[in-house]
Design a protein around this motif. Structure first.
Motif: not given
Lengths: 103, 158
Positions: A1-5, A7-12, A39-45
């Protein structure tokens, strides 16, 4: 749920940034940086931060276990005996460090 | 008359000197480690006062500050501040080894409600906060206090 959210914010944000760029609008600096650094790195952090906001990467990150000096990231090691006078805590009658013997 | 003056001066200087000599006493702290079968143990030796407040550290066996957090009671009192053990730090103590410290301790610590503590920890093994707690009294001098994990026994004498 959290990753999806996230991703959505980043896309927006990306979409908004590109749209603004296309329209000749300038983005606020913070939003510009957010768009630029997604980036993936930011998302991972982000995912590694626990509920208290503390990094789960461990408090020894940056500390070399083989580094006897400790390193700046680990904090300076205490001065060894004999190199400085003991702490002025009122416990040492003569202000001298203990004489140690270990076998 | 001259002898009387000389004796008076001698008495005065003695009265001024003797109190200074009585402020501290040489004490030997002996910590015998058990054969716990692990890496060298970190030991924090420190003192609390009659109200349980931290009074100061006497010795830190082990020089890497990143491991001090495993000496949990000492860290609770000091925040893990290395300055508390500046100049009184040595090597960690191996399994089955002994640590002997000779130092002058202030007289005020004895028979005044002060307690000596030893926290112990070793890599990949359980922490042992206040494994040794012993009131600093003249009566306890020379008496061995048993530990429960890393320390076989501890004693002080003067």
């Amino acid at each position: 749920m959290k990753p999806t959210l996230i991703l959505s914010l980043l896309t927006l944000a990306l979409g908004g940034g590109y749209a603004a760029h296309a329209a000749g609008l300038e983005l606020p600096a913070a939003l510009h940086n957010a768009v630029a650094s997604s980036s993936d790195a930011t998302e991972t952090q982000l995912l590694r931060v626990d509920s208290d906001g503390h990094s789960e990467s461990g408090d020894d990150e940056g500390c070399d276990e083989d580094d006897d000096e400790g390193g700046a990231a680990c904090g300076a090691p205490p001065a060894p005996t004999g190199s400085v006078t003991p702490p002025a805590n009122g416990l040492f009658g003569d202000g001298k460090a203990p004489i140690v013997k270990s076998n | 008359m001259q002898i009387k003056t000389l004796l008076s001066a001698l008495a005065m200087t003695t009265a001024m000197t003797l109190p200074g000599l009585a402020f501290a006493r040489p004490v030997t702290l002996t910590t015998n480690l058990a054969n716990y079968g692990g890496n060298g143990a970190y030991l924090a030796i420190y003192v609390t006062d009659s109200s349980g407040a931290y009074a100061g550290s006497l010795w830190m066996a082990g020089g890497r500050t990143k491991y001090y957090r495993h000496l949990t009671d000492w860290t609770k009192y000091t925040g893990g501040n290395p300055a508390e053990v500046a100049g009184i730090t040595g090597a960690s103590v191996g399994s089955g080894q002994s640590l002997s410290l000779s130092l002058d301790l202030a007289d005020k610590l004895f028979d005044a409600g002060y307690t000596l503590h030893i926290d112990a920890a070793a890599e990949d093994m359980r922490e042992s906060p206040s494994e040794i707690t012993v009131p600093l009294t003249a009566a306890n001098s020379g008496k061995a206090v048993k530990g429960r994990r890393y320390i076989s026994d501890f004693s002080y004498s003067f």
